[in-house]
Scaffold this motif. Structure first.
Motif, mmCIF file in Angstrom:
data_model
loop_
_atom_site.group_PDB
_atom_site.id
_atom_site.type_symbol
_atom_site.label_atom_id
_atom_site.label_comp_id
_atom_site.label_asym_id
_atom_site.label_seq_id
_atom_site.Cartn_x
_atom_site.Cartn_y
_atom_site.Cartn_z
ATOM 1 N N ALA A 106 3.852 4.196 -57.624
ATOM 2 C CA ALA A 106 5.109 3.429 -57.570
ATOM 3 C C ALA A 106 5.423 3.317 -56.086
ATOM 4 C CB ALA A 106 6.224 4.134 -58.316
ATOM 5 N N LEU A 107 4.916 2.262 -55.486
ATOM 6 C CA LEU A 107 4.977 2.130 -54.023
ATOM 7 C C LEU A 107 5.799 0.919 -53.635
ATOM 8 C CD1 LEU A 107 1.224 2.778 -53.121
ATOM 9 C CD2 LEU A 107 3.121 4.427 -53.208
ATOM 10 N N GLY A 108 6.480 1.000 -52.512
ATOM 11 C CA GLY A 108 7.231 -0.145 -52.003
ATOM 12 C C GLY A 108 8.163 -0.681 -53.082
ATOM 13 N N GLY A 109 8.014 -1.973 -53.368
ATOM 14 C CA GLY A 109 8.844 -2.589 -54.404
ATOM 15 C C GLY A 109 8.697 -1.910 -55.761
ATOM 16 N N GLY A 110 7.563 -1.270 -56.005
ATOM 17 C CA GLY A 110 7.373 -0.551 -57.275
ATOM 18 C C GLY A 110 8.291 0.654 -57.367
ATOM 19 N N CYS A 111 8.398 1.383 -56.267
ATOM 20 C CA CYS A 111 9.330 2.515 -56.207
ATOM 21 C C CYS A 111 10.767 2.000 -56.302
ATOM 22 C CB CYS A 111 9.099 3.275 -54.903
ATOM 23 S SG CYS A 111 10.045 4.790 -54.759
ATOM 24 N N GLU A 112 10.997 0.859 -55.659
ATOM 25 C CA GLU A 112 12.346 0.275 -55.668
ATOM 26 C C GLU A 112 12.729 -0.201 -57.066
ATOM 27 O OE1 GLU A 112 11.108 -2.165 -52.177
ATOM 28 O OE2 GLU A 112 13.098 -1.651 -51.425
ATOM 29 N N LEU A 113 11.773 -0.801 -57.783
ATOM 30 C CA LEU A 113 12.053 -1.205 -59.164
ATOM 31 C C LEU A 113 12.377 0.023 -60.019
ATOM 32 C CD1 LEU A 113 12.180 -3.066 -61.619
ATOM 33 C CD2 LEU A 113 9.667 -2.961 -61.755
ATOM 34 N N ALA A 114 11.571 1.081 -59.863
ATOM 35 C CA ALA A 114 11.828 2.299 -60.645
ATOM 36 C C ALA A 114 13.242 2.814 -60.359
ATOM 37 C CB ALA A 114 10.777 3.364 -60.319
ATOM 38 N N MET A 115 13.638 2.764 -59.086
ATOM 39 C CA MET A 115 14.978 3.261 -58.725
ATOM 40 C C MET A 115 16.095 2.330 -59.186
ATOM 41 S SD MET A 115 14.545 5.107 -55.016
ATOM 42 C CE MET A 115 13.846 3.732 -54.129
ATOM 43 N N MET A 116 15.773 1.053 -59.441
ATOM 44 C CA MET A 116 16.791 0.134 -59.988
ATOM 45 C C MET A 116 17.047 0.419 -61.464
ATOM 46 S SD MET A 116 16.169 -3.660 -58.544
ATOM 47 C CE MET A 116 14.748 -3.680 -57.489
ATOM 48 N N CYS A 117 16.094 1.108 -62.098
ATOM 49 C CA CYS A 117 16.307 1.473 -63.502
ATOM 50 C C CYS A 117 17.325 2.624 -63.545
ATOM 51 C CB CYS A 117 14.986 1.880 -64.142
ATOM 52 S SG CYS A 117 13.788 0.511 -64.223
ATOM 53 N N PRO A 139 11.508 -1.478 -46.599
ATOM 54 C CA PRO A 139 11.946 -1.769 -47.961
ATOM 55 C C PRO A 139 12.858 -3.001 -47.941
ATOM 56 C CG PRO A 139 12.195 0.573 -47.492
ATOM 57 C CD PRO A 139 11.853 -0.101 -46.194
ATOM 58 N N GLY A 140 12.800 -3.804 -49.002
ATOM 59 C CA GLY A 140 13.621 -5.017 -49.052
ATOM 60 C C GLY A 140 14.309 -5.226 -50.380
ATOM 61 N N MET A 141 14.069 -4.292 -51.321
ATOM 62 C CA MET A 141 14.684 -4.400 -52.657
ATOM 63 C C MET A 141 15.606 -3.201 -52.903
ATOM 64 S SD MET A 141 11.196 -5.565 -54.652
ATOM 65 C CE MET A 141 11.699 -4.848 -56.213
ATOM 66 N N GLY A 142 16.219 -2.715 -51.844
ATOM 67 C CA GLY A 142 17.201 -1.641 -52.011
ATOM 68 C C GLY A 142 16.655 -0.242 -51.799
#
Ligand code: CO8
Length: 258
Positions: A106-117, A139-142
């Protein structure tokens, strides 16, 4: 269910199970993944038969980042002009709970997506990181904000500045994930957890999610007051009467969502 180019979407009773499905790119997140996820989240919120979602990837990668090949040729004018990635803010406005079930990268945006959950269940194979600095970006997705809130400044700063990955145990110790699960059991355990949430009174589920999220948006006194007002509001629901009567009568509650 509608067909999605980048996702496999299944309904397991009251749980929507979403599997990211771009194996050739380790589930890198491109514009189509965002469109598809937004469409699934809108359907989840609109459908009273669905109470909770699980988002997962493959055993090798939850998602290895935003799609580098999609971003490679972009310049400031298009990125800023189109407010690239702003659509992900809509994902975070999903009202029903969404669990990330993370195995592998879960890297970059993948880690960021996981954290948006709403929370992350990690397989013992999970690896989290924000390696964007190695591509001379960030990072660009939070990610810088959510990681700092989840694990504190020291670890977030080290991860963003060095790109170092952390494994599932370190992520659990740091508070990034709620639990670590053997990889073979991850998806079933996540669906079971989601089913338990989806079996709760629906308005209470929305209220609990909303009030925990408020902890990240406001100060303590305002957050406590927000909680209390929502708590008071739940006493206007039929399910509150049913839930308390069921407890006193030693039976299971039967929810109407009203
Ligand atoms: N984007 C596009 N394609 C990818 C990505 C990605 N993020 N990650 C992997 N792939 C592709 C590879 O290019 C490769 O494709 P091909 O077979 O055509 O060459 C395929 O997936 C398999 O990958 P590998 O061969 O590299 O697999 P390995 O097992 O050797 O390595 C790793 C796995 C370690 C995960 C490695 O793929 C890797 O380092 N990936 C990139 C990780 C990364 O840097 N992620 C951050 C991306 S940037 C980002 O998320 C920024 C978000 C914010 C941007 C802000 C903009 C506003």
């Amino acid at each position: 269910m509608a067909d999605y180019e980048t996702l496999i979407v299944e309904r397991r009773d009251r749980v929507t199970l979403v599997t990211l499905n771009r194996p050739q790119a380790l589930n890198a997140l491109n514009a189509q993944v965002l469109d598809d996820l937004l469409s699934v989240m809108a359907a989840l919120d609109a459908d009273p038969s669905q109470g909770c979602a699980v988002i997962t990837g493959s055993p090798k990668a939850f998602a290895a980042g935003a799609d580098i090949k999609e971003m490679q040729a972009q310049g400031f004018a298009t990125m800023y002009g189109h407010d690239f990635f702003a659509g992900w803010d809509r994902f975070t406005r999903t009202r029903k709970p969404v669990i990330a079930a993370v195995a592998g990268y879960a890297l970059g945006g993948g880690c960021e997506l996981a954290m948006m959950c709403d929370f992350i269940l990690a397989a013992d194979t999970a690896k989290f990181g924000q390696p964007e600095i190695k591509l001379a970006v960030s990072p660009g997705m939070g990610g810088s904000q959510r990681l700092a809130r989840a694990v504190g400044k020291a670890k977030a700063m080290e991860m963003c500045l060095t790109g170092r990955m952390i494994d599932a145990d370190e992520a659990e110790r740091a508070g990034l994930v709620s639990r670590v699960i053997p990889a073979a059991d991850l998806v079933e355990e996540a669906v079971k957890t989601a089913a338990a949430i989806a079996a709760m009174a629906p308005l209470a589920v929305l209220a609990n999610k909303e009030m925990v999220n408020m902890a990240f948006e406001t100060g303590l006194a305002a957050g406590v007051q927000f909680e209390r007002r929502l708590f008071h509001g739940l006493f206007g629901t039929a399910d509150q009467s049913e839930g308390m009567a069921a407890f006193v009568e030693k039976r299971a509650g039967a929810w109407t969502g009203k």
